[in-house]
Design a protein around this motif. Sequence first.
Motif, PDB file in Angstrom:
ATOM      1  N   ASP A  80       5.831  -8.591  -6.479  1.00 55.66           N
ATOM      2  CA  ASP A  80       6.834  -8.964  -5.484  1.00 55.66           C
ATOM      3  C   ASP A  80       8.223  -8.452  -5.865  1.00 55.66           C
ATOM      4  O   ASP A  80       9.021  -8.105  -5.005  1.00 55.66           O
ATOM      5  CB  ASP A  80       6.902 -10.490  -5.333  1.00 55.66           C
ATOM      6  N   ILE A  81       8.522  -8.447  -7.173  1.00 60.81           N
ATOM      7  CA  ILE A  81       9.836  -8.067  -7.674  1.00 60.81           C
ATOM      8  C   ILE A  81       9.662  -7.306  -8.988  1.00 60.81           C
ATOM      9  O   ILE A  81       8.738  -7.588  -9.748  1.00 60.81           O
ATOM     10  CB  ILE A  81      10.719  -9.298  -8.012  1.00 60.81           C
ATOM     11  N   THR A  82      10.556  -6.390  -9.270  1.00 59.44           N
ATOM     12  CA  THR A  82      10.657  -5.844 -10.625  1.00 59.44           C
ATOM     13  C   THR A  82      11.656  -6.709 -11.388  1.00 59.44           C
ATOM     14  O   THR A  82      12.779  -6.900 -10.935  1.00 59.44           O
ATOM     15  CB  THR A  82      11.172  -4.397 -10.632  1.00 59.44           C
ATOM     16  N   VAL A  83      11.220  -7.253 -12.524  1.00 67.34           N
ATOM     17  CA  VAL A  83      12.136  -8.044 -13.348  1.00 67.34           C
ATOM     18  C   VAL A  83      12.418  -7.336 -14.668  1.00 67.34           C
ATOM     19  O   VAL A  83      12.869  -7.948 -15.633  1.00 67.34           O
ATOM     20  CB  VAL A  83      11.612  -9.478 -13.584  1.00 67.34           C
ATOM     21  N   ASN A  84      12.138  -6.047 -14.698  1.00 64.52           N
ATOM     22  CA  ASN A  84      12.581  -5.209 -15.806  1.00 64.52           C
ATOM     23  C   ASN A  84      14.111  -5.168 -15.785  1.00 64.52           C
ATOM     24  O   ASN A  84      14.720  -5.363 -14.735  1.00 64.52           O
ATOM     25  CB  ASN A  84      12.045  -3.789 -15.605  1.00 64.52           C
ATOM     26  N   GLY A 198      29.207   0.871 -18.096  1.00 67.32           N
ATOM     27  CA  GLY A 198      29.364  -0.153 -17.078  1.00 67.32           C
ATOM     28  C   GLY A 198      28.314  -0.170 -15.993  1.00 67.32           C
ATOM     29  O   GLY A 198      28.430  -0.911 -15.022  1.00 67.32           O
ATOM     30  N   ARG A 199      27.247   0.650 -16.142  1.00 69.21           N
ATOM     31  CA  ARG A 199      26.181   0.560 -15.138  1.00 69.21           C
ATOM     32  C   ARG A 199      25.526  -0.814 -15.217  1.00 69.21           C
ATOM     33  O   ARG A 199      25.618  -1.491 -16.247  1.00 69.21           O
ATOM     34  CB  ARG A 199      25.163   1.673 -15.338  1.00 69.21           C
ATOM     35  N   LYS A 200      24.839  -1.211 -14.150  1.00 67.62           N
ATOM     36  CA  LYS A 200      24.425  -2.604 -14.033  1.00 67.62           C
ATOM     37  C   LYS A 200      22.922  -2.756 -13.803  1.00 67.62           C
ATOM     38  O   LYS A 200      22.303  -1.948 -13.126  1.00 67.62           O
ATOM     39  CB  LYS A 200      25.206  -3.287 -12.910  1.00 67.62           C
ATOM     40  N   PHE A 201      22.376  -3.845 -14.357  1.00 67.80           N
ATOM     41  CA  PHE A 201      20.984  -4.229 -14.148  1.00 67.80           C
ATOM     42  C   PHE A 201      20.882  -5.114 -12.898  1.00 67.80           C
ATOM     43  O   PHE A 201      21.775  -5.925 -12.623  1.00 67.80           O
ATOM     44  CB  PHE A 201      20.456  -5.056 -15.314  1.00 67.80           C
ATOM     45  N   GLY A 202      19.743  -4.999 -12.209  1.00 63.20           N
ATOM     46  CA  GLY A 202      19.460  -5.904 -11.103  1.00 63.20           C
ATOM     47  C   GLY A 202      17.966  -5.981 -10.866  1.00 63.20           C
ATOM     48  O   GLY A 202      17.203  -5.135 -11.351  1.00 63.20           O
ATOM     49  N   TYR A 203      17.531  -6.993 -10.150  1.00 63.43           N
ATOM     50  CA  TYR A 203      16.127  -7.112  -9.758  1.00 63.43           C
ATOM     51  C   TYR A 203      15.912  -6.373  -8.437  1.00 63.43           C
ATOM     52  O   TYR A 203      16.772  -6.408  -7.555  1.00 63.43           O
ATOM     53  CB  TYR A 203      15.743  -8.578  -9.577  1.00 63.43           C
ATOM     54  N   ALA A 204      14.771  -5.703  -8.305  1.00 66.66           N
ATOM     55  CA  ALA A 204      14.510  -4.890  -7.116  1.00 66.66           C
ATOM     56  C   ALA A 204      13.344  -5.437  -6.300  1.00 66.66           C
ATOM     57  O   ALA A 204      12.350  -5.902  -6.849  1.00 66.66           O
ATOM     58  CB  ALA A 204      14.228  -3.437  -7.522  1.00 66.66           C
ATOM     59  N   PHE A 205      13.502  -5.346  -4.986  1.00 66.41           N
ATOM     60  CA  PHE A 205      12.480  -5.766  -4.022  1.00 66.41           C
ATOM     61  C   PHE A 205      12.123  -4.565  -3.128  1.00 66.41           C
ATOM     62  O   PHE A 205      12.854  -3.580  -3.089  1.00 66.41           O
ATOM     63  CB  PHE A 205      13.018  -6.864  -3.102  1.00 66.41           C
ATOM     64  N   ARG A 206      11.026  -4.697  -2.408  1.00 64.43           N
ATOM     65  CA  ARG A 206      10.732  -3.685  -1.401  1.00 64.43           C
ATOM     66  C   ARG A 206      11.787  -3.734  -0.319  1.00 64.43           C
ATOM     67  O   ARG A 206      12.295  -4.811   0.012  1.00 64.43           O
ATOM     68  CB  ARG A 206       9.335  -3.915  -0.781  1.00 64.43           C
TER      69      ARG A 206
END
Length: 206
Positions: A80-84, A198-206
């Motif tokens: 459902d989500i990438t949590v990498n 300063g690049r940023k992490f986030g969770y990804a969805f379809r």
Amino acid sequence: IGLTMTAVMPITASAQDSTPLVVGSDFGVAPWMVRGTNGPEGFGVDLINAIGAKIGRQKVEIVDVNFSGLFAALFASRIDITVNPLNITKDRSEKMLFAEPIFATGNGFIVAKGDKIAGFEDLKGKVIAVNRGTLSDTWATANAEKYGFEVQRYETFPDSVQAVLTKRAFSALNEIPTTVYAANKNPRIEVAFKDFDGRKFGYAFR
């Protein structure tokens, strides 16, 4: 007139939702997600379990997916989500929906204890190991000719660190927090250079 835009998590949830929230991550990216004796452990596990509870999911199922196969798993609805710890980029944002950023980072360069890197120019003639498909891989590919280094690609981050330990590579490149954690756990390596962009992490969805 002031307008407010609200991002809505595209996950069906209720107070008593027994449908597992299936999330994907590479288990080789400490301290975010590592394989423990009783399953995955790390900051990423704590965070996604808290999110699951917040949206009413009774169970969160974390699936181990090599980073190179993470997007395919998302697009095929196997997760459902990438949590990498996933960097938010313009190209990725055209294909996926990102949650708001959760962390700012940059490139960290791991070397064998005692080796030094003062700047990118010190990479000339060296071999740099990267985790295939990551933004570190993208950076190395784009800058290999400019700074005169060779890129070796591995399926997991630990494999890239092992390349440094066995002298197949001079440096292993990954996100700063990942490299710092690895160096803290292994006295044979250190982080010789940090390129905090300063690049940023986030969770990804379809």
